[in-house]
Motif scaffolding. Structure first.
Motif, PDB file in Angstrom:
ATOM      1  N   CYS A 226     -18.440  61.792  16.106  1.00  0.00           N
ATOM      2  CA  CYS A 226     -19.144  62.562  15.071  1.00  0.00           C
ATOM      3  C   CYS A 226     -18.572  62.330  13.680  1.00  0.00           C
ATOM      4  O   CYS A 226     -19.275  62.472  12.699  1.00  0.00           O
ATOM      5  CB  CYS A 226     -19.122  64.055  15.404  1.00  0.00           C
ATOM      6  SG  CYS A 226     -17.510  64.840  15.250  1.00  0.00           S
TER       7      CYS A 226
ATOM      8  N   ALA B 125     -13.785  63.557  20.437  1.00  0.00           N
ATOM      9  CA  ALA B 125     -13.606  62.268  21.118  1.00  0.00           C
ATOM     10  C   ALA B 125     -12.447  61.469  20.526  1.00  0.00           C
ATOM     11  O   ALA B 125     -11.841  60.642  21.191  1.00  0.00           O
ATOM     12  CB  ALA B 125     -14.892  61.441  21.034  1.00  0.00           C
TER      13      ALA B 125
ATOM     14  N   CYS C 121     -10.364  61.392  13.231  1.00  0.00           N
ATOM     15  CA  CYS C 121     -11.438  61.146  12.258  1.00  0.00           C
ATOM     16  C   CYS C 121     -11.271  62.008  11.023  1.00  0.00           C
ATOM     17  O   CYS C 121     -11.922  61.778  10.016  1.00  0.00           O
ATOM     18  CB  CYS C 121     -12.813  61.395  12.874  1.00  0.00           C
ATOM     19  SG  CYS C 121     -13.222  63.138  13.087  1.00  0.00           S
TER      20      CYS C 121
ATOM     21  N   VAL D 227     -15.031  57.530  18.608  1.00  0.00           N
ATOM     22  CA  VAL D 227     -15.547  58.282  17.476  1.00  0.00           C
ATOM     23  C   VAL D 227     -16.949  58.763  17.827  1.00  0.00           C
ATOM     24  O   VAL D 227     -17.826  57.953  18.128  1.00  0.00           O
ATOM     25  CB  VAL D 227     -15.579  57.372  16.225  1.00  0.00           C
ATOM     26  CG1 VAL D 227     -16.409  57.990  15.135  1.00  0.00           C
ATOM     27  CG2 VAL D 227     -14.159  57.126  15.732  1.00  0.00           C
TER      28      VAL D 227
ATOM     29  N   ARG E 102      -7.247  65.350  15.281  1.00  0.00           N
ATOM     30  CA  ARG E 102      -8.524  64.627  15.261  1.00  0.00           C
ATOM     31  C   ARG E 102      -8.361  63.455  14.313  1.00  0.00           C
ATOM     32  O   ARG E 102      -8.252  63.653  13.091  1.00  0.00           O
ATOM     33  CB  ARG E 102      -9.637  65.529  14.752  1.00  0.00           C
ATOM     34  CG  ARG E 102      -9.600  66.898  15.400  1.00  0.00           C
ATOM     35  CD  ARG E 102     -10.921  67.343  15.884  1.00  0.00           C
ATOM     36  NE  ARG E 102     -10.669  67.918  17.188  1.00  0.00           N
ATOM     37  CZ  ARG E 102     -11.547  68.527  17.941  1.00  0.00           C
ATOM     38  NH1 ARG E 102     -12.774  68.642  17.541  1.00  0.00           N
ATOM     39  NH2 ARG E 102     -11.225  68.999  19.112  1.00  0.00           N
TER      40      ARG E 102
HETATM   41  S1  FES Z   1     -15.077  61.890  15.996  1.00  0.00           S
HETATM   42 FE1  FES Z   1     -15.794  63.828  16.554  1.00  0.00          FE
HETATM   43  S2  FES Z   1     -14.061  65.047  16.136  1.00  0.00           S
HETATM   44 FE2  FES Z   1     -13.455  63.127  15.431  1.00  0.00          FE
END
Ligand code: FES
Ligand code: FES
Lengths: 777, 161
Positions: free
Chosen positions: B43, B50, B63, B41, B61
């Motif tokens: 951002c 990532a 996240c 992770v 993604r």
């Molecule tokens: S942690 Fe950066 S796009 Fe998901």
């Protein structure tokens, strides 16, 4: 004996683990009963705190405890980050308190720490902490901050001048009086942060049985973290162990210690349970140190041949609200300016301005890209005014090899007179020009212009002091199993120390690097250490590994000679065994290691000390100076301001190379950061100093399409400063990048006579400048 | 309505059944509930890449998704790419041979992104590779080694090695 490892393009030992998801970064730790922390941080750049109320937050589900300054033990209420790099030039060395409850001086300053069962609950509760603020005006732009009318960064201080100093040498006044030509100009250079993809993070655990607190931190410098914790919390040094696990990039900001690194262990010990805090990206934008603005108001004097006579001026440096790393960055800037040139006289006065922003501490390049930008722009201006080619004016001024070692007349940040130890600057420039086909460029440019395309070429040189002291040590130990282990203090945040340090050691025992284990970044494994910054590990730890390996090798031979009843001078080490040359007598390193473990009641063979190991702490007598030249070709669209980097060539001299494969990677990555500095990265604040670029959608990092391939060639001028002849290689790519790229853009826009004095240069700035020049014409 | 649900997600061929808060994001689920910490992770706002995983074969993604949205789905993370404990996948091997990683933090997202890309585009140009990873930030390598690794992997995969 196997292939020689030192100097070979060995692929990295670190990779298989990281490629399969088996790395162990700080946030990967899951300890039994672990609690999680979140911070309440100031949303204002400057405010007086009237009241903090945690009663609602305490009622939130999962909350264990909330700490404000008044919840800290009395002796810690006013404790600040220790000031470890004092300098008489600093008049107001403000340092951050663990938690603030009186006056917050940057947006992001920690006020309360919430510990809960999960991060989600901790963050929820943090939003329920009520802080009553009296909002104050903030000192924003560093130039206006120094004016009398500026709001004060700290209400109780007389002004915003944190430090002031002058560096220089030679008779500047007469240089300017006798000049054939002078030029003066003001430059603004902004650099952003390190922005490692992994944010900071700390996990701490108290072991009651041993009375030891173990701290895992995503840091470049576990020994500095330990020192910080010991100094701030007053704990005994042998009760603290700091480990830097796998670290997802550092680039400078993770060198410095932070209040979070003291607070998390403090609360872990208080609560008797492991506590984890992982910085999120917003916190990283707000509360992780960065570099920022410098204004350079400069003047250059040259003779009719373009030979330098003098440079003088003033520089203003934005240091933020606190100065944990003193004036290291701006001081490096000031001493970097002369670069690879014979500059007979130089004078720079620097003003360090306090602003209501997070602290400025070194980011890859550490103040040098700004100085190189200013100097290289001045060189371009002098060349243009004299009608000289931009590369030619540089060639005429480069320090020649026969002038090495070259004493500059300045004192470097290590307190030693700056003496360039070695290097072939003319060759470096020549190699870069050859690589970038500088000679053929004007022809390419004509052709492009005929097609309506605007291409340009730029060049920049730099010299960088690397491999700074005080020391970095290494223990080399051969275990009874025959396993060769290296222990060293600096952390690894992607540099590949396992591989390169193993390369330094492997040849001494005639083994491949895969036979060597490197354990780094753990204060429990070696007595002393410093950290991975200032391009210093290959030089310091590398030299220590070399010295310790030699000693272990000698000891192994001595013991084996005793065991085999042979003469030491007839012996060698091959494939992990000590052999008697020209015979089939041999003894394995494992057996030697066992022999020196000793047998109860018997004396050790050959009267040696027990253990097949040695520790060295190499301490360089001064910095070793690496250098390089970047030549960049770009295409610019004057209507959209889009810049395409067509060709990026770099000649780079970091002395002897341990692993060219790894060094190339360091240069390429460093160049990418320079591309960011030249074209993209801009930490923007509003007029009251509140940050407005706090996501990767607003603050732009270079991505793959706009990052060029870098053609790297190495010139190897070994330094006499250390036994390996190596110099640092981690930052060189960044240092000349913005200067060379901006020079190339200016060249591409020469039909409009555009003059660029700023970085980063955004598309709209390019379009506006072209429009303005068109309007004049 | 309860803010907890029981979900079952298949990750790298193994079923993970967990009771989770509905607000738990998928990356946190994978990392902290299933303890598959290879997915990173950087951002948590969808820009760095990532946390990229393959969700029913497509990049996502993690996240930007909730764990509950992955209920009943198949996920591949970096831990599931290599054919076995000792060997690397050709793409992973190409990363090692071309110095495609330094700190390794962006690497899991790069690998998953490129797996999908090379599957759809087995013989890409350098430009196409750069576009393909334009949503994945790497702060260490300057992308040069990553791009070289991707092009090398394409060759290896085509040759079936
Ligand atoms: S942690 Fe950066 S796009 Fe998901
Ligand atoms: S290898 Fe470090 S971010 Fe890509």
């Amino acid at each position: 004996m196997g292939a020689k490892m030192f100097g070979a393009r060995v692929s990295r030992l670190e990779d298989p683990k990281l490629l399969t998801g088996r790395g162990g970064y700080t946030d990967d730790m899951h300890l039994p009963e672990m609690l999680e922390a979140a911070f309440v941080r100031s949303p204002h750049s400057h405010a007086r705190i009237k009241d903090i109320n945690i009663s609602d937050a305490l009622k939130h589900k999962g909350v264990c405890k909330i700490y404000t300054a008044s919840d800290l033990p009395d002796y810690l209420r006013n404790t600040t980050v220790p000031f470890q790099v004092p300098n008489p030039a600093i008049s107001q060395p403000f340092q951050q308190r663990l938690l603030e409850d009186r006056e917050v001086c940057f947006a992001g300053e920690p006020i309360a720490l919430v510990v809960a069962d999960t991060r989600y609950n901790a963050e929820d509760a943090a939003t329920l902490v009520q802080v009553d603020y009296d909002i104050l005006p903030g000192a924003a732009d560093c130039k206006s901050a120094l004016e009398d009318s500026a709001p004060l960064c700290h209400v109780d201080s007389p002004n915003n001048e944190g430090a002031k100093y002058k560096v220089g040498y030679g008779d500047v006044a007469s240089a300017f009086a006798n000049a054939h030509l002078t030029h003066s100009e003001e430059f603004w250079i902004h650099r952003g942060g390190g922005f490692a993809i992994e944010n900071r993070g700390v996990v701490a655990q108290y072991d009651e049985l041993d009375d030891v607190v173990t701290i895992w931190s995503a840091t470049q410098s576990p020994f500095l973290v330990k020192q910080n914790v010991v100094d701030m919390l007053g704990w005994e040094s042998d009760r603290v162990r700091v480990i830097a696990p796998d670290v997802g990039g550092g680039f400078g900001p993770k060198t410095i210690y932070y209040v979070e690194e003291a607070l998390i262990p403090l609360v872990a010990k208080d609560l008797g349970k492991p506590v984890k805090w992982i910085e999120d990206r917003r916190e990283n934008f707000l509360a992780t140190n960065m570099e920022r603005d410098q204004y350079w108001d400069m003047e250059i004097a040259v003779d009719a041949d373009g030979k330098l006579l003098g440079v003088r001026g003033q520089m203003i440096h934005d240091t933020g609200a606190y100065m944990p790393w003193g004036i290291i960055s701006p001081y490096i800037s000031a001493t970097t300016l002369p670069g690879p040139y014979v500059l007979p006289s130089y004078e720079l006065e620097t003003f360090v301005a306090l602003t209501n922003k997070v602290a400025v501490t070194p980011v890859r390049g550490a103040g040098r890209p700004q100085a190189v930008f200013a100097m290289e722009r001045l060189m371009d201006r002098a060349a243009d005014k004299l009608g000289l080619d931009r590369a030619e004016i540089r060639r005429r001024n480069l320090i020649q090899t026969e002038q090495m070692p070259y004493a500059l007349g300045l004192i470097f940040r290590d307190g030693k007179p700056m003496t360039y130890d070695s290097g072939d600057y003319p060759k470096c420039q020549e190699e870069a020009l050859r690589l970038g086909d500088y000679e053929g460029f004007r022809h390419r440019q004509e052709q492009a212009r005929a097609e309506g395309r605007h291409i340009g070429i730029g060049i920049a040189n730099y010299v960088e002091g690397t491999g700074l002291g005080p020391f970095e040590g290494a223990t080399v130990r051969i275990q009874p199993s025959g396993q060769i282990c290296i222990y060293t203090g600096g952390g690894d945040s992607g540099q590949g120390h396992w591989t390169t340090l193993a390369q330094v050691c492997a040849d001494k025992f005639g083994v491949g690097v895969e036979k060597i284990d490197v354990q780094k970044g753990d204060t429990g494994k070696i007595a002393s250490g410093v950290g991975t910054f200032a391009s210093r590990i290959a030089v310091n730890a590398g030299s220590s590994v070399h010295l310790a390996s030699n000693e272990v090798r000698q000891k192994a031979i001595k013991v084996a000679a005793h065991m085999l009843e042979a003469a030491e001078e007839d012996m060698d080490i091959e494939n992990g065994s000590v052999v008697v040359r020209g015979s089939d007598l041999s003894v394995s390193l494992s057996d030697v290691a066992r022999a020196v473990q000793g047998m109860p009641g018997f004396s050790l063979p050959g009267g040696v000390e027990p253990g097949l190991e040695a520790t060295h702490y190499f301490s360089p007598s001064q910095s070793s100076y690496c250098n390089g030249t970047a030549v960049v070709e770009v295409e610019v669209d004057p209507d959209t301001g889009h810049v395409d980097i067509l060709n990026y060539s770099m000649a780079h001299d970091s002395g002897t190379l341990i692993n060219p494969f790894v060094v190339d990677g360091q240069v390429q990555g460093a160049v990418a950061q320079g591309v960011g500095n030249a074209l993209l990265e801009w930490m923007v604040y509003d007029d009251n100093s509140n940050p407005v670029s706090t996501t990767f959608a607003e603050y732009l990092l270079p991505s793959a399409p706009e990052t060029p391939n870098v053609d790297v060639t190495h010139v190897e001028s070994p330094t006499p400063i250390n036994p390996l002849g190596v110099k640092g290689a981690g930052e060189g790519g960044t240092i000349p990048a913005a200067a060379a790229i901006i020079s190339a853009i200016e060249d591409a826009l020469s039909p409009w006579n555009v003059r660029i004095a700023a970085a980063p240069l955004t598309p709209s700035m390019i379009v506006n400048q072209v429009r303005a020049e068109k309007a004049v014409a | 309505m309860s803010d907890r649900r029981t979900i079952c997600v298949n990750i790298n061929g193994k079923a993970y059944e967990r009771e989770v808060e509905t607000r738990l994001h998928l990356a946190d689920f994978i990392r902290h509930e299933c303890l598959l910490t290879g997915t990173h992770v950087g951002c948590e706002h969808g820009v760095c890449g990532a946390c990229t995983i393959l969700l029913d074969g497509k990049t996502a993604r993690s996240c930007l998704m909730l764990a509950v949205q992955a209920d009943g789905k198949e996920i591949l993370t970096v831990e599931g790419i290599a054919p076995n404990e000792t060997e690397l996948h050709p793409l992973q091997q190409a990363f090692q041979d071309n110095h495609g990683l330094q700190c390794g933090f962006c690497t899991p997202g790069m690998l998953t992104t490129l797996l999908e890309f090379l599957d759809e585009n087995p013989d890409p140009t350098e430009r196409e590779v750069r576009e393909a990873i334009s949503g994945n930030l790497c702060r260490c390598t300057g992308y040069q080694g990553i791009v070289a690794a991707a092009l090398d992997a394409a060759k290896r995969l085509q040759a079936g090695t």
